[in-house]
Design a protein around this motif. Structure first.
Motif, PDB file in Angstrom:
ATOM      1  N   ASP A  94      -3.090   6.940  -4.573  1.00  0.00           N
ATOM      2  CA  ASP A  94      -2.493   5.840  -3.745  1.00  0.00           C
ATOM      3  C   ASP A  94      -2.532   4.661  -4.639  1.00  0.00           C
ATOM      4  O   ASP A  94      -3.314   4.603  -5.575  1.00  0.00           O
ATOM      5  CB  ASP A  94      -3.485   5.738  -2.318  1.00  0.00           C
ATOM      6  N   ILE A  95      -1.741   3.689  -4.271  1.00  0.00           N
ATOM      7  CA  ILE A  95      -1.680   2.490  -4.980  1.00  0.00           C
ATOM      8  C   ILE A  95      -1.811   1.354  -4.117  1.00  0.00           C
ATOM      9  O   ILE A  95      -1.045   1.349  -3.086  1.00  0.00           O
ATOM     10  CB  ILE A  95      -0.275   2.550  -5.770  1.00  0.00           C
ATOM     11  N   TYR A 123       0.811  -1.120   0.015  1.00  0.00           N
ATOM     12  CA  TYR A 123      -0.021   0.115  -0.008  1.00  0.00           C
ATOM     13  C   TYR A 123       0.816   1.261  -0.117  1.00  0.00           C
ATOM     14  O   TYR A 123       1.628   1.429   0.932  1.00  0.00           O
ATOM     15  CB  TYR A 123      -0.932  -0.043   1.247  1.00  0.00           C
ATOM     16  N   TYR A 124       0.760   2.043  -1.357  1.00  0.00           N
ATOM     17  CA  TYR A 124       1.680   3.241  -1.172  1.00  0.00           C
ATOM     18  C   TYR A 124       0.767   4.325  -0.785  1.00  0.00           C
ATOM     19  O   TYR A 124      -0.344   4.635  -1.735  1.00  0.00           O
ATOM     20  CB  TYR A 124       2.354   3.295  -2.545  1.00  0.00           C
ATOM     21  N   LYS A 125       1.156   5.220  -0.046  1.00  0.00           N
ATOM     22  CA  LYS A 125       0.324   6.395   0.336  1.00  0.00           C
ATOM     23  C   LYS A 125       0.859   7.522  -0.212  1.00  0.00           C
ATOM     24  O   LYS A 125       2.140   7.930   0.132  1.00  0.00           O
ATOM     25  CB  LYS A 125       0.213   6.471   1.951  1.00  0.00           C
ATOM     26  N   LYS A 127       3.842   9.974   0.829  1.00  0.00           N
ATOM     27  CA  LYS A 127       5.294   9.412   0.161  1.00  0.00           C
ATOM     28  C   LYS A 127       5.795   7.939   0.857  1.00  0.00           C
ATOM     29  O   LYS A 127       7.074   7.952   1.156  1.00  0.00           O
ATOM     30  CB  LYS A 127       6.233  10.425  -0.017  1.00  0.00           C
ATOM     31  N   LYS A 128       4.989   6.909   1.343  1.00  0.00           N
ATOM     32  CA  LYS A 128       5.391   6.185   2.195  1.00  0.00           C
ATOM     33  C   LYS A 128       4.786   4.770   1.696  1.00  0.00           C
ATOM     34  O   LYS A 128       3.479   4.644   1.284  1.00  0.00           O
ATOM     35  CB  LYS A 128       4.883   6.276   3.602  1.00  0.00           C
ATOM     36  N   LEU A 129       5.563   3.517   1.616  1.00  0.00           N
ATOM     37  CA  LEU A 129       4.819   2.294   1.269  1.00  0.00           C
ATOM     38  C   LEU A 129       5.038   1.318   2.385  1.00  0.00           C
ATOM     39  O   LEU A 129       5.894   1.219   3.199  1.00  0.00           O
ATOM     40  CB  LEU A 129       5.787   1.841   0.148  1.00  0.00           C
ATOM     41  N   GLU A 130       3.911   0.656   2.613  1.00  0.00           N
ATOM     42  CA  GLU A 130       3.916  -0.227   3.762  1.00  0.00           C
ATOM     43  C   GLU A 130       2.951  -1.645   3.375  1.00  0.00           C
ATOM     44  O   GLU A 130       2.436  -1.556   2.320  1.00  0.00           O
ATOM     45  CB  GLU A 130       3.151   0.425   5.045  1.00  0.00           C
ATOM     46  N   GLU A 131       3.379  -2.559   4.134  1.00  0.00           N
ATOM     47  CA  GLU A 131       2.590  -3.696   3.755  1.00  0.00           C
ATOM     48  C   GLU A 131       1.289  -3.782   4.620  1.00  0.00           C
ATOM     49  O   GLU A 131       1.249  -3.313   5.712  1.00  0.00           O
ATOM     50  CB  GLU A 131       3.499  -4.953   4.356  1.00  0.00           C
TER      51      GLU A 131
END
Length: 360
Positions: free
Chosen positions: A290-291, A249-251, A255-259
């Protein structure tokens, strides 16, 4: 080389490239060895290298002979005997006869292989037709996906199902193993899933029901990992997971990507009720740009000729570095990066990738 022989040689090797030769040596020879290896006993540690080599060659020969049908096995041994007699006595007719018998056997084996290959190609076409041809946009998201089996047919499962109340379901699955057995299990998963979605009560209940019906006739050496997501009308996404790789999950604002850490174990394991007791569900509410990425381990476990794996960090870096692109562009960049990482090494596992990007 005489002119007629040279012409014949050129005719049959005109489409032969360096890559084909390399593939024959590196891939096909390795695959042949892996096919016979399970029938070759391991040598004992106290034997000399020479004796181990002799035992290995004899075991490999026996494994090859026993794979032939009884009739072909007899004809092969007869041809081998005739060849040895002709070779020891300089009897060219004997050698020629052995050559003819061996080529006849080769023709029979080739015909069998081509028949099976044709059936596998039909199976591949059927399986690919089962992969959904979804729109490029679902609710508030761009969606891009790809499914690439490692062999003619694969054990990954991917589906997009539209339901009532403006809800859409995305499901990814991965059955242990590859090939026809895994593909047949995946068809069963699809049938069960579509049946259960007609009376949908909740994602957790959906996975528990899939486990109930799917595990009944599942062989012990197989298990299934699965992830299911429900995209609601307001753009929120409900997610459940059964042992599958964690979605990413990219916010964009942070500018942060997390599981997305949602707990659940695989289906088909002897869990004694742990699956039902520990299965969890989470909900996310992505904002514009968001991705969300769903994938099978064929992406991250892609291996190159050095036995290095692509890994989660490479995947995460690609997403962050290309977050400004569309869902389809991100998908293409990931797949191109994976293919480039392999550097000509054959794809070792099925891979599936789904990219969601919020556009509203």
């Amino acid at each position: 080389m005489s002119n007629p022989i040279k012409k014949l040689f050129d005719l049959y090797t005109s489409d032969l490239s360096y890559y084909e030769i390399e593939r024959l040596i590196k891939q096909e020879a390795a695959e042949v060895y892996e096919f016979f290896k399970k029938d070759i006993p391991k040598p004992e540690g106290n034997e000399s290298k020479a004796k181990k080599s002799i035992i290995f060659i004899r075991s490999l020969f026996n494994a090859f002979i026993m794979k032939l049908s009884p009739a072909r096995r007899i004809f092969y041994l007869i041809a081998l005997l005739i060849f040895l007699i002709g070779f020891s006595q300089n009897g060219h007719p004997y050698v020629l006869l052995a050559f003819i018998i061996l080529n006849a056997l080769l023709a029979f084996e080739l015909a069998d292989k081509l028949t099976v290959k044709n059936e596998l190609e039909i199976a591949r076409k059927i399986q690919l037709e089962l992969i959904p041809k979804h729109p490029i946009k679902i609710n508030k998201y761009e969606i891009a996906s790809i499914y690439k089996p490692a062999k003619e047919v694969g054990g990954d499962y991917f589906d997009v199902v539209d339901c009532s109340e403006n809800r859409s379901f995305i499901v990814l699955g991965d059955i242990s193993g590859k090939g026809m057995a895994a593909a047949l299990y995946m068809v069963k998963v699809q049938a069960i899933l579509h049946l259960l979605l007609s009376n949908f009560k909740g994602l957790k209940e959906l996975l528990i029901s899939i486990k109930k019906y799917f595990s009944k006739n599942l062989r012990k050496e197989y298990f299934l990992t699965l992830i299911a997501a429900c995209i609601n009308k307001d753009g929120s996404i409900d997610i459940v997971r059964a042992g599958h790789p964690l979605p990413l999950y990219y916010k964009n604002k942070a500018k942060k990507l997390e599981e997305i850490n949602v707990f659940g174990i695989g289906i088909g394991l002897n869990d004694k009720g742990i699956f039902e007791r520990t299965l969890s569900e989470t909900t996310i509410q992505p904002e514009k740009d968001d991705i969300v990425i769903f994938y099978t381990d064929g992406i991250t476990e892609t291996m190159n000729y050095r036995k290095e794996i692509f890994g989660e960090k490479n995947l995460q870096k690609i997403i962050v570095d290309n977050s400004q692109n569309s869902a389809n562009e991100i998908k293409n960049i990931i797949i191109n990066s994976v293919d480039s990482f392999r550097k000509g090494t054959n794809q070792s596992d099925d891979l599936t990738l789904v990219v969601l990007k919020a556009v509203e």
